[in-house]
Design a protein around this motif. Structure first.
Motif, mmCIF file in Angstrom:
data_model
loop_
_atom_site.group_PDB
_atom_site.id
_atom_site.type_symbol
_atom_site.label_atom_id
_atom_site.label_comp_id
_atom_site.label_asym_id
_atom_site.label_seq_id
_atom_site.Cartn_x
_atom_site.Cartn_y
_atom_site.Cartn_z
ATOM 1 N N TYR A 86 0.845 -1.188 0.000
ATOM 2 C CA TYR A 86 0.000 0.000 0.000
ATOM 3 C C TYR A 86 0.878 1.234 0.000
ATOM 4 O O TYR A 86 2.077 1.185 0.311
ATOM 5 C CB TYR A 86 -0.978 0.032 1.169
ATOM 6 N N GLU A 87 0.286 2.373 -0.360
ATOM 7 C CA GLU A 87 1.057 3.607 -0.475
ATOM 8 C C GLU A 87 0.171 4.808 -0.199
ATOM 9 O O GLU A 87 -1.062 4.722 -0.268
ATOM 10 C CB GLU A 87 1.665 3.734 -1.872
ATOM 11 N N ALA A 88 0.822 5.909 0.122
ATOM 12 C CA ALA A 88 0.134 7.181 0.329
ATOM 13 C C ALA A 88 0.891 8.262 -0.428
ATOM 14 O O ALA A 88 2.119 8.301 -0.411
ATOM 15 C CB ALA A 88 0.074 7.527 1.813
ATOM 16 N N GLU A 89 0.145 9.126 -1.095
ATOM 17 C CA GLU A 89 0.730 10.261 -1.808
ATOM 18 C C GLU A 89 0.108 11.541 -1.286
ATOM 19 O O GLU A 89 -1.116 11.633 -1.123
ATOM 20 C CB GLU A 89 0.493 10.128 -3.309
ATOM 21 N N PHE A 90 0.951 12.520 -1.007
ATOM 22 C CA PHE A 90 0.528 13.780 -0.402
ATOM 23 C C PHE A 90 0.630 14.879 -1.456
ATOM 24 O O PHE A 90 1.677 15.056 -2.072
ATOM 25 C CB PHE A 90 1.408 14.118 0.806
ATOM 26 N N PHE A 91 -0.438 15.657 -1.633
ATOM 27 C CA PHE A 91 -0.519 16.649 -2.691
ATOM 28 C C PHE A 91 -0.595 18.043 -2.083
ATOM 29 O O PHE A 91 -1.476 18.325 -1.260
ATOM 30 C CB PHE A 91 -1.739 16.387 -3.568
ATOM 31 N N TYR A 92 0.324 18.920 -2.509
ATOM 32 C CA TYR A 92 0.411 20.281 -1.998
ATOM 33 C C TYR A 92 0.170 21.265 -3.132
ATOM 34 O O TYR A 92 0.456 20.987 -4.294
ATOM 35 C CB TYR A 92 1.790 20.534 -1.378
ATOM 36 N N ASN A 93 -0.327 22.474 -2.779
ATOM 37 C CA ASN A 93 -0.522 23.489 -3.809
ATOM 38 C C ASN A 93 0.749 24.309 -3.981
ATOM 39 O O ASN A 93 1.800 23.989 -3.398
ATOM 40 C CB ASN A 93 -1.725 24.380 -3.474
ATOM 41 N N ALA A 94 0.664 25.378 -4.774
ATOM 42 C CA ALA A 94 1.850 26.180 -5.076
ATOM 43 C C ALA A 94 2.432 26.849 -3.837
ATOM 44 O O ALA A 94 3.622 27.187 -3.809
ATOM 45 C CB ALA A 94 1.505 27.228 -6.135
ATOM 46 N N ASP A 95 1.621 27.052 -2.793
ATOM 47 C CA ASP A 95 2.092 27.649 -1.543
ATOM 48 C C ASP A 95 2.528 26.604 -0.526
ATOM 49 O O ASP A 95 2.715 26.912 0.652
ATOM 50 C CB ASP A 95 0.988 28.516 -0.937
ATOM 51 N N ASN A 96 2.673 25.356 -0.976
ATOM 52 C CA ASN A 96 3.124 24.245 -0.122
ATOM 53 C C ASN A 96 2.121 23.926 0.981
ATOM 54 O O ASN A 96 2.482 23.489 2.069
ATOM 55 C CB ASN A 96 4.494 24.545 0.489
ATOM 56 N N VAL A 97 0.849 24.119 0.677
ATOM 57 C CA VAL A 97 -0.234 23.788 1.611
ATOM 58 C C VAL A 97 -0.845 22.460 1.189
ATOM 59 O O VAL A 97 -1.149 22.247 0.011
ATOM 60 C CB VAL A 97 -1.301 24.894 1.623
ATOM 61 N N LEU A 98 -1.038 21.565 2.136
ATOM 62 C CA LEU A 98 -1.561 20.233 1.845
ATOM 63 C C LEU A 98 -3.031 20.312 1.439
ATOM 64 O O LEU A 98 -3.867 20.835 2.166
ATOM 65 C CB LEU A 98 -1.413 19.340 3.072
ATOM 66 N N ASN A 99 -3.346 19.760 0.264
ATOM 67 C CA ASN A 99 -4.726 19.711 -0.222
ATOM 68 C C ASN A 99 -5.371 18.349 -0.017
ATOM 69 O O ASN A 99 -6.526 18.273 0.378
ATOM 70 C CB ASN A 99 -4.793 20.077 -1.701
ATOM 71 N N ASN A 100 -4.638 17.277 -0.311
ATOM 72 C CA ASN A 100 -5.225 15.960 -0.109
ATOM 73 C C ASN A 100 -4.162 14.878 0.005
ATOM 74 O O ASN A 100 -2.989 15.080 -0.318
ATOM 75 C CB ASN A 100 -6.258 15.603 -1.193
ATOM 76 N N ILE A 101 -4.602 13.746 0.511
ATOM 77 C CA ILE A 101 -3.778 12.551 0.625
ATOM 78 C C ILE A 101 -4.552 11.425 -0.049
ATOM 79 O O ILE A 101 -5.751 11.275 0.173
ATOM 80 C CB ILE A 101 -3.511 12.169 2.090
ATOM 81 N N VAL A 102 -3.877 10.650 -0.861
ATOM 82 C CA VAL A 102 -4.510 9.507 -1.507
ATOM 83 C C VAL A 102 -3.835 8.236 -1.013
ATOM 84 O O VAL A 102 -2.620 8.072 -1.152
ATOM 85 C CB VAL A 102 -4.403 9.593 -3.049
#
Length: 375
Positions: A253-269
């Protein structure tokens, strides 16, 4: 479709891979928000989503104590702390003392008086915590950090019961921030226990600029696995993957962390590729974070439950609600505060409720009084 983010300096590029349809599972629906996920890679989803936010990581007290590292590397809260304690501290504080009175209900008032506890926090002038004491009705624990909470080489835990010394533990760390030795002296029978290299001996860290990585080998009831977690320099998680130790080429299993241009976390999959005791294979779960105009986390959705926050003008939460995705409210917390001239709260009142059979049931209420001494 699943968006996979590859971060490079000054740019972001996306690749697409087919989405995996979730398989209904009654176990998942019954789990509490933020404490269990389908991809529990060595507790990376620990405790509270607010720990992943930029506002938390940018707070001077959080930076001084390097708490992101402790949350993710130690997998538990050192010194009996809840790290949310540090989020909104302002000014340069020498000492905080707290007295909390709490009463529990569950539909009817329980017998007996309020449960009372106290705590004391001592800081250096760089906002770094060096001592924490907690007394829960005569059971007192004192954590002393001889070097620092940020980069500990040694810390000591003393426990007493009704003012009688019960035990003293000294924990030594190695250069990789692992427990090297634990020595525990029991005063009631004068026994001395020595433990070298506890269960963290299977964890290896690489700490250098641009490449922060943790590799952890574990054995549990479900499977043997090896997890690899990568971070950026601010200790925000980028990816986490768990492989089978029986066949290291098999990604469990795996998790990927997605950040916006300001390095703010938007979601984790989270994606589980192989079945386990509770989950079917090819299961996907997405955790979404939303923020208000001031950059504060105000909505968290894990696909099964939703948690929302409302804040006062000082940035402290005054209303917290947890509900299912069908909008039925599960839990509700209300806070009110009084502040000092520095903007730190010195009185807090909390009421916690749950909803059962379409009615609102009081679970507990608490009052905390603080005294704050500044440098």
């Amino acid at each position: 479709m699943v968006l996979v983010l590859h971060s490079t300096e000054g740019s972001s590029r996306y690749s697409r891979c087919p989405a995996l349809k979730p398989i209904p599972n009654p176990y998942i629906k019954s789990t509490l928000i933020m404490f269990e996920t389908i991809c529990d890679i060595n507790r990376i989803n620990y405790a509270d989503p607010i720990y992943y936010t930029k506002a938390f990581l940018d707070n001077p007290y959080v930076k001084a104590n390097d708490l992101a590292k402790h949350i993710h590397f130690y997998n538990k809260e050192l010194g009996g702390l809840r790290y949310s304690f540090f989020i909104n501290l302002k000014g340069t504080i020498r000492e905080i003392t707290e007295v909390q009175k709490e009463q529990f209900f569950d539909g009817v008032v329980r017998s007996g008086p309020f449960e009372t506890s106290s705590a004391c926090y001592n800081f250096l002038d760089n906002c770094e915590l060096v001592r924490h004491t907690k007394d829960g009705g005569g059971d007192k624990t004192d954590w002393i950090f001889f070097d620092s909470l940020r980069q500990p080489k040694k810390y000591q835990v003393e426990r007493s019961i009704n003012n009688t010394r019960f035990s003293q533990s000294v924990i030594l760390f190695n250069h990789a921030l692992e427990y090297e030795e634990i020595n525990e002296l029991s005063f009631h029978d004068n026994s001395l226990k020595h433990q070298a290299l506890n269960s963290q001996r299977t964890t290896k860290y690489i700490l250098r600029a641009g490449d922060i990585r943790k590799t952890h080998n574990r054995n549990d009831r479900d499977e043997q696995s090896k997890s690899i977690i990568t971070y950026n320099e601010a200790f925000q998680i980028l990816t986490a993957k768990a492989y089978s130790q029986k066949d290291k080429s098999v990604l469990l299993y795996e998790a990927e962390f997605f950040y916006n241009a300001d390095n703010v976390l938007n979601n984790i999959v989270y994606t589980r590729h192989m079945p386990s005791r509770f989950y079917a294979g090819n299961f996907r779960q997405e955790l979404n974070f939303e923020y208000d105009a001031n950059g504060r986390l105000n909505r968290f959705n894990d696909g099964f439950q939703i948690k929302t926050w409302e804040y006062d003008e000082k940035g402290n939460p005054v209303y917290i609600e947890e509900s299912g995705i069908n909008n039925n409210i599960g839990f509700e917390t209300g806070n009110s505060y009084s502040y000092d001239d520095q903007g730190n709260w010195i009185f807090k009142k909390t009421n916690k409720f749950r909803f059962q059979d379409y009615r609102k049931v009081l679970l507990s209420n608490a009052e905390i009084n603080r005294q704050i001494e500044y440098f």
